[in-house]
Design a protein around this motif. Structure first.
Motif, short mmCIF file in Angstrom:
data_model
loop_
_atom_site.label_atom_id
_atom_site.label_comp_id
_atom_site.label_asym_id
_atom_site.label_seq_id
_atom_site.Cartn_x
_atom_site.Cartn_y
_atom_site.Cartn_z
N ASP A 253 1.27 -1.26 0.24
CA ASP A 253 0.20 -0.45 0.28
C ASP A 253 0.91 1.31 0.02
OD1 ASP A 253 0.68 0.16 2.03
OD2 ASP A 253 -0.80 0.20 3.39
N ASN A 254 1.76 1.13 -0.63
CA ASN A 254 3.28 2.58 -0.36
C ASN A 254 4.30 2.16 -1.85
OD1 ASN A 254 6.00 3.07 -0.30
ND2 ASN A 254 4.50 4.57 0.96
N GLN A 255 3.85 3.73 -2.78
CA GLN A 255 3.97 3.34 -3.82
C GLN A 255 5.52 3.13 -4.45
OE1 GLN A 255 2.55 4.48 -6.73
NE2 GLN A 255 4.07 3.65 -7.32
N ASP A 256 6.60 3.61 -2.68
CA ASP A 256 8.05 3.40 -2.68
C ASP A 256 8.23 2.13 -2.77
OD1 ASP A 256 8.68 5.85 -3.01
OD2 ASP A 256 9.19 6.49 -1.24
N TYR A 258 6.55 -0.11 -2.98
CA TYR A 258 5.46 -1.11 -4.28
C TYR A 258 6.84 -1.05 -5.79
CZ TYR A 258 3.20 -1.84 -9.05
OH TYR A 258 2.73 -2.72 -10.48
N ASN A 259 7.10 0.18 -5.92
CA ASN A 259 9.04 -0.23 -6.61
C ASN A 259 9.94 -0.93 -6.51
OD1 ASN A 259 6.87 2.05 -8.49
ND2 ASN A 259 8.68 3.30 -7.63
N LYS A 262 8.53 -4.62 -7.40
CA LYS A 262 8.63 -5.07 -8.67
C LYS A 262 9.61 -4.95 -8.75
CE LYS A 262 5.21 -4.13 -12.30
NZ LYS A 262 3.96 -3.21 -13.01
N LEU A 278 -0.55 -3.29 -6.27
CA LEU A 278 -0.46 -1.75 -5.49
C LEU A 278 -2.16 -1.42 -4.87
CD1 LEU A 278 0.81 0.49 -4.05
CD2 LEU A 278 0.25 1.57 -6.39
N THR A 280 -4.84 0.34 -3.58
CA THR A 280 -5.14 1.89 -3.74
C THR A 280 -6.91 2.25 -3.24
OG1 THR A 280 -6.19 1.70 -5.61
CG2 THR A 280 -3.71 2.41 -5.42
#
Length: 518
Positions: A253-256, A258-259, A262, A278, A280
């Motif tokens: 649930d966090n973009q960083d 997730y990156n 991935k 992710l 959202t």
């Protein structure tokens, strides 16, 4: 069996849950700036030599000096020390381990004060994190963990995991690694390498060597207490160790994060990249997946079993004790032996899960319900062994005694995981007195009116305990519907079982919490 990794980012750090068939089997909390994690390599300073313990205390920046025993120095300490000095003295810009001459091994039965001196700089690796009042445990037998293999500098051996039993496969892996590994690097082939192609093994080897070389480059300008090589984050290291064809989802649930996840999956297994997702949605991730409820039920002193029995788990400084009780199961079987066997089978499966979930280590004593038949006692031991087969920590299981006691030793490298399952009463704040808790619905209604009519809030969201959610949304017309007819504004109500029964929060249209004056 489905496997899912759920990662929830919070201001205090990341919460990581491993689910198997929707049931939580591992739970970790990683601080925002992790330090002294297993696998981290530091440039330490020898502070004290203790001949009686045949050990040294090393300063790596923790509040208490870390512990280094002579047996953890590794046979190639002299090579490590000479290579480290050469790098730090900058004798040549590109010092490669492949061109280094390995020094003579140290005596296995030697003394610590013969090989180390006070204030000496030394390269060390964390093998056990700070636990309770103890500082980190260290080793000089450096290793770099990869997905399929472990790289061991200053060695030339190739070792294959004992869990790979096929002679043909062991021979294939031995020949493969012997042909592709560089000089002065040893390799330990992990169990997950069985059947893997040459390209995957070679890529993993290159990644580990690159990690070593990057660390050595940092060592040139490193100061005492500096971390030279950092272990990857807890979430990524779990992916490294667990990722296989059975893995279904990695939800973050966090973009960083997730990156990061991935990127790692793309690097090691591009075909599995789609499993990283992710989250959202407005509902909290742990709430939506059902982890919050599981955590509250699984970390208490008492743990229920599906058919009516229960466990009592007690922790002491010396060991952990688990008592198995039949509960209301006692009248559902033909005789006492059948009842004991039925409850003990369920208990063995849940205990194996609890050991992994709480990361309990050291000595564990389990008091199973007494069984007279030796075959039944052997069956319980077999079940425990089968259930713990997926445990990544080292363990030993001893047979049940005639008193129904089983002893287990389990390696502990991190502090035991614990989750508070007792909450301060949200109504009395722990004082033991309640003042008009029944009026909470009226208080919420007053806030709704103020926010909608006075502050002109649009798309208001109310977070409440499931009990209060039902109170506001059930029936016809429901209280929420009455609000809509009165204020001409629909209030979104979201259940959040992490809140106390009389706690509540309001969120605006951006999802930000609205400060409410009491």
């Amino acid at each position: 069996m489905s496997n899912e990794l759920i990662i929830n980012s919070t201001p205090k750090g990341d919460r990581i849950a491993l689910l198997q068939d929707k049931r939580i089997v591992e739970y970790h909390i990683e601080q925002s700036e992790p330090q002294f994690s297993v696998g981290d390599i530091y440039l330490g300073t020898v502070k004290k030599l203790v001949s009686g313990l045949n050990a040294a205390f090393i300063d790596i920046g923790y509040e208490k000096d870390a512990f280094l025993h002579y047996h953890d120095l590794g046979p190639n300490l002299n090579s490590l020390q000479k290579f480290s000095r050469d790098v730090m003295n900058k004798k040549g810009k590109n010092i490669k381990l492949e061109n280094f001459k390995i020094e003579e091994e140290i005596d296995k039965l030697g003394k610590i004060d013969k090989v180390l001196t006070r204030n000496q700089l030394i390269l060390v690796q964390v093998v056990k994190e700070p636990i309770s009042t103890k500082g980190p445990r260290l080793s000089c037998d450096i290793s770099i963990a990869g997905r399929f293999l472990v790289l061991v500098p200053f060695s030339n051996g190739v070792n294959i995991s004992k869990k790979i039993t096929s002679k043909a496969e062991r021979s294939r892996l031995m020949k493969l690694m012997s042909s592709i590994k560089p000089k002065n690097f040893g390799v330990i082939v992990r169990t997950v390498a069985e059947g893997k192609a040459v390209e995957e093994m070679e890529r993993d080897l290159r990644d580990s060597i690159s990690k070593w070389e990057d660390g050595i480059a940092k060592l040139v300008d490193a100061k005492p207490r500096d971390r030279v090589i950092g272990e990857m984050s807890r979430a990524t290291s779990m992916l490294r160790d667990l990722l296989n064809n059975d893995f279904d989802n990695v939800i973050v649930d966090n973009q960083d994060l997730y990156n990061e996840a991935k990127g790692y999956v793309h690097q090691v297994a591009p075909e599995k990249e789609k499993i990283v997702k992710l989250h959202t949605g407005k509902t909290k991730l742990f709430e939506q997946v059902g982890i919050e409820k599981q955590l509250k039920m699984l970390f208490g002193r008492s743990v229920s079993l599906p058919a009516g029995g229960y466990l009592i788990i007690e922790h002491t400084e010396a060991l952990h004790v688990i008592d198995v009780n039949s509960g209301n199961k006692s009248n559902s079987e033909e005789d006492q032996e059948a009842t004991a066997l039925s409850v003990n089978r369920e208990a063995a499966k849940e205990i194996a899960r609890q050991l992994r979930l709480r990361d309990m280590g050291g000595i564990i004593v389990i008091d199973f319900i007494d069984m007279k038949k030796a075959d039944n006692r052997k069956l319980i031991q077999d079940i425990m062994r089968d259930e713990m087969r997926t445990d990544r920590s080292k363990y030993t299981i001893l047979p049940l005694t005639k008193f129904g006691l089983m002893q287990i030793t389990r390696q502990r490298v991190r502090p035991e995981m614990n989750v508070a399952t007792h909450e301060t009463c949200p109504s009395c704040g722990g004082t033991g007195t309640i003042t008009a808790s029944i009026a909470v619905s009226e208080i919420i209604a007053q806030h709704v009116e103020h926010l909608v009519t006075k502050q002109n809030e649009k798309k208001l969201t109310l977070l409440v305990h499931p009990f209060l959610s039902a109170y506001f949304t059930k029936g016809f017309p429901s209280i929420r519907m009455k609000w809509f007819m009165t204020f001409k504004s629909w209030i979104h109500i979201t259940e959040d079982s992490s809140l106390g029964i009389t706690d509540f929060k309001f969120l605006n249209h951006n999802g930000d919490e609205i400060e409410i004056s009491s």
